[in-house]
Design a protein around this motif. Sequence first.
Motif, short mmCIF file in Angstrom:
data_model
loop_
_atom_site.label_atom_id
_atom_site.label_comp_id
_atom_site.label_asym_id
_atom_site.label_seq_id
_atom_site.Cartn_x
_atom_site.Cartn_y
_atom_site.Cartn_z
N SER A 1 36.14 12.57 96.31
CA SER A 1 35.84 11.16 96.10
C SER A 1 34.52 10.99 95.38
O SER A 1 33.57 11.76 95.59
N ALA A 2 34.45 9.96 94.53
CA ALA A 2 33.21 9.66 93.79
C ALA A 2 32.47 8.51 94.45
O ALA A 2 31.98 7.60 93.78
N THR A 3 32.40 8.53 95.77
CA THR A 3 31.72 7.46 96.50
C THR A 3 30.23 7.45 96.18
O THR A 3 29.66 8.48 95.79
N PRO A 4 29.56 6.31 96.33
CA PRO A 4 28.13 6.22 95.99
C PRO A 4 27.29 7.21 96.80
O PRO A 4 27.52 7.43 97.98
N ASN A 5 26.29 7.79 96.13
CA ASN A 5 25.36 8.69 96.81
C ASN A 5 24.11 7.93 97.24
O ASN A 5 24.02 6.71 97.07
N GLY B 1 25.95 16.26 82.70
CA GLY B 1 25.86 15.28 81.63
C GLY B 1 26.62 14.03 82.01
O GLY B 1 27.58 14.10 82.77
N ASN B 2 26.20 12.89 81.49
CA ASN B 2 26.89 11.64 81.79
C ASN B 2 27.91 11.32 80.70
O ASN B 2 28.14 12.11 79.79
N GLN B 3 28.48 10.13 80.78
CA GLN B 3 29.50 9.73 79.81
C GLN B 3 28.95 9.73 78.39
O GLN B 3 29.63 10.11 77.43
N ARG C 1 37.01 9.16 84.22
CA ARG C 1 36.83 8.66 85.59
C ARG C 1 35.40 8.93 86.01
O ARG C 1 35.11 9.81 86.82
N THR C 2 34.48 8.20 85.39
CA THR C 2 33.05 8.44 85.59
C THR C 2 32.43 7.32 86.42
O THR C 2 32.93 6.20 86.46
N VAL C 3 31.31 7.65 87.07
CA VAL C 3 30.55 6.67 87.83
C VAL C 3 29.09 6.72 87.38
O VAL C 3 28.62 7.76 86.91
N LEU C 4 28.40 5.61 87.52
CA LEU C 4 27.04 5.49 86.99
C LEU C 4 26.05 6.41 87.67
O LEU C 4 25.04 6.80 87.07
N TRP C 5 26.30 6.78 88.92
CA TRP C 5 25.30 7.53 89.69
C TRP C 5 25.49 9.04 89.62
O TRP C 5 24.84 9.78 90.35
N SER C 6 26.38 9.52 88.78
CA SER C 6 26.62 10.96 88.73
C SER C 6 26.50 11.52 87.32
O SER C 6 27.00 10.94 86.36
N ARG C 7 25.84 12.66 87.23
CA ARG C 7 25.79 13.44 86.00
C ARG C 7 26.46 14.80 86.21
O ARG C 7 26.14 15.77 85.54
N PHE D 1 35.99 13.73 85.38
CA PHE D 1 35.91 13.19 86.74
C PHE D 1 34.53 13.46 87.32
O PHE D 1 34.11 14.61 87.45
N SER D 2 33.82 12.40 87.68
CA SER D 2 32.47 12.53 88.23
C SER D 2 32.53 12.84 89.72
O SER D 2 33.16 12.11 90.48
N THR D 3 31.85 13.91 90.13
CA THR D 3 31.66 14.15 91.55
C THR D 3 30.42 13.37 91.99
O THR D 3 29.54 13.08 91.19
N ARG D 4 30.34 13.03 93.27
CA ARG D 4 29.27 12.14 93.71
C ARG D 4 27.90 12.82 93.78
O ARG D 4 26.88 12.15 93.75
N ARG D 5 27.88 14.14 93.91
CA ARG D 5 26.61 14.85 93.94
C ARG D 5 26.83 16.29 93.47
O ARG D 5 27.97 16.78 93.46
N PRO D 6 25.76 17.00 93.07
CA PRO D 6 25.91 18.35 92.51
C PRO D 6 26.67 19.32 93.40
O PRO D 6 27.44 20.15 92.90
#
Length: 247
Positions: free
Chosen positions: A32-36, A122-124, A141-147, A183-188
């Motif tokens: 899940s790419a839930t907010p960190n 890297g981001n989008q 499937r990217t989220v703003l808080w993940s690189r 696909f962005s994971t929520r944290r490294p």
Amino acid sequence: MTPAPLSGDRATRKVRHWAEASRLGRLRHVESATPNGPAWAVTAALVLLAPVASLLDGEPVIAATLLVSVGAVLGLLLWFLGSEKLLVLDGGIVVGSFAPFLRPTVIPWSGLDARTVTAVVGNQRTIGLLLADRGVGGASRTVLWSRRPVTFIAVSPLVARHAWAQRQPVDLATAPGFDLWVFSTRRPSRQEPLVRALAAAMHDARVPGADAVVAHALPPRRLRSTVEDADHLGIPERFRRAPLRRA
């Protein structure tokens, strides 16, 4: 032999529904790419900013109203943005938004190139610098808080959805459209478990190239918009920016 237990995040009701509807077999992993933490901190700061300004002007009623309204709007936005998931099943993946009224995409292993699975930093925008005339689309499937995304080449969302709806097989080699999925994971720390879950499922399904997934994808590669980066992600020549094309 007892199957390995479900790994990753909690399997919600909608996750279980799509795992069954996908017709791809047993659910093995939920990512899940839930907010960190930083995402929640920024949201809290934005929620408090407008009410604080009103309090300084001596308007407590307006401040309270702003606190509730801004909090509700940002909370709803964060909920929708953080509803991205990637499910790993025996026969493929389900990826996309699990927010209300939205549907994810079902991709069997035959529609995905195992040799291109990789974890990157890297981001989008960073990834976009590798691509020619290609912005954010259904495969991003990217989220703003993940690189920290995991990327792969697979059939396009339109092709995958049509094949699933019509109960037709899909083959990346002959598909009329394919894309670079992000696909962005929520944290490294979530990149490696996702990569290993994909590799294990593809290995068990005897997908060509599955044995090389972990070695190719890990450790995560920091993107710098080079020809080598485009090669590493498996981006076809015609999808690349002109300076990154070999031909």
